[in-house]
Scaffold this active site. Structure first.
Site, short mmCIF file in Angstrom:
data_model
loop_
_atom_site.label_atom_id
_atom_site.label_comp_id
_atom_site.label_asym_id
_atom_site.label_seq_id
_atom_site.Cartn_x
_atom_site.Cartn_y
_atom_site.Cartn_z
N CYS A 114 26.67 62.74 56.86
CA CYS A 114 24.49 62.40 57.18
C CYS A 114 24.53 61.31 56.39
CB CYS A 114 23.89 64.03 56.84
SG CYS A 114 24.68 65.63 57.76
N HIS A 242 17.06 62.56 55.42
CA HIS A 242 17.71 62.56 57.02
C HIS A 242 17.29 64.34 57.34
CE1 HIS A 242 21.85 64.97 58.61
NE2 HIS A 242 21.70 65.63 57.43
N ASN A 272 20.22 68.67 63.83
CA ASN A 272 20.74 68.00 62.79
C ASN A 272 21.80 66.91 63.53
OD1 ASN A 272 22.47 67.32 60.64
ND2 ASN A 272 22.23 68.73 59.52
#
Length: 316
Positions: A114, A242, A272
């Protein structure tokens, strides 16, 4: 040798298939309302069989190069940030470079999950600043949908697919700051992907630990990233974290006292997407027409590893 570096163009690719919470709820143990309340996600995109990590990355990269008003021959280096390619070797970046038309470019993959985009942005900037490349394509691309299933609602509701890219080029000013990065390998198993006994590759996550870590430690990283650029949070025009889930984004933003209208929230219709989440959010911001060249953007990547990297850059 360039004095500085800057982001010159942004591009994105979002898979065709839109998957609503109602569709997911019909196959798992949680309701559509539970999903949106816990995650802030209303829908996400799932890639089809013909939409691979490489093909999505290539499409986003082509868009970024076009936005930068460059041609493929101008690209000297391609960095692909990803953690979800089924083929371990060779790397996917050479295929992206070829698909882009930058056939002679250097190319390699980067796996910081990520935080991959923010790690990669620092590396792309360094390559340009030291004269090792004139122009660098950095693309985050991940296909998480094959790694999630209804038996694990927490991951099933959150993860999705997509790709986002930027072009980094030289500048006579500091357009991309130094990264503040770190890791904690003692908690490597908090978010991971493993092959189960039945042969299925599954992503797993301990959500409460991730939440406490991200909301407890990332505000300090954000402040440090601003300090390295010689600014304060009050100077920041846009905060692009993020896109882990909306609760984490909201909690970190409040801790930093960043006004809600400066926080870029792309998760509601995107989910996500790991290394793709920040450049996808940046692309959505750029396309919104709300930005001006030179505005300051704070990027904050964090997740599996546990790894994090934050830095400040100027809007193209």
């Amino acid at each position: 040798m360039n004095r500085g570096s800057r982001i010159a163009g942004v591009g994105s690719y979002r898979p065709v298939r839109r998957v609503s919470n109602d569709e997911l709820a019909a196959t798992t143990t949680v309701s559509a309302q539970w999903i949106v309340e816990r995650t802030g996600i209303s829908a996400r995109r799932y890639a089809g069989d013909d939409e691979t990590v490489v093909s999505m990355a290539t499409a986003a990269s082509i868009a970024a190069v076009k936005a930068a008003d460059l041609v493929p021959d101008d690209i000297d280096l391609v960095i692909l940030a990803t953690s979800t390619r089924e083929q371990l070797a060779p790397a996917g970046a050479p295929q992206v470079a070829t698909g882009l038309g930058a056939r002679g470019a250097g190319a390699f993959d980067l796996n910081a999950v990520c935080a991959g985009f923010t790690f990669g942005l620092s590396m792309a900037s360094a390559a340009v600043r030291t004269g090792q490349a004139r122009n660098v394509v950095l693309v985050g691309s991940d296909k998480l949908s094959p790694m999630i299933g209804p038996e694990l609602p927490d991951t099933y509701a959150i993860f999705a697919d997509g790709a986002g890219a930027v072009v980094v080029t030289g500048a006579d000013h500091e357009g991309i700051g130094q990264a503040v990065w770190g890791s904690d390998g003692s908690r490597h198993d908090v978010i991971e992907s493993r092959t189960r006994e039945d042969g299925a590759l599954r992503a797993t996550m301990d959500g409460p630990i991730v939440y406490r870590w991200a909301t407890g430690e990332m505000p300090a990283v954000a402040h440090a990233a601003c300090e390295r650029f010689g600014v304060t949070l009050a100077d920041i025009d846009w905060f692009v974290p993020h896109q882990a889930n909306r609760r984490i984004i909201t909690t970190i933003s409040r801790a930093l006292k960043v006004p809600a209208d400066k926080v870029v929230d792309d998760i509601g219709e995107t989910g996500n997407t790991s290394s793709a989440s920040i450049p996808l959010a940046l692309s959505a911001l750029r396309d919104s027409g709300r930005t001006e060249p030179g505005q300051l953007v704070l990027f904050l990547g964090f997740g599996s590893g546990l790894s994090h990297a934050g830095l400040v850059a100027r809007m193209c």
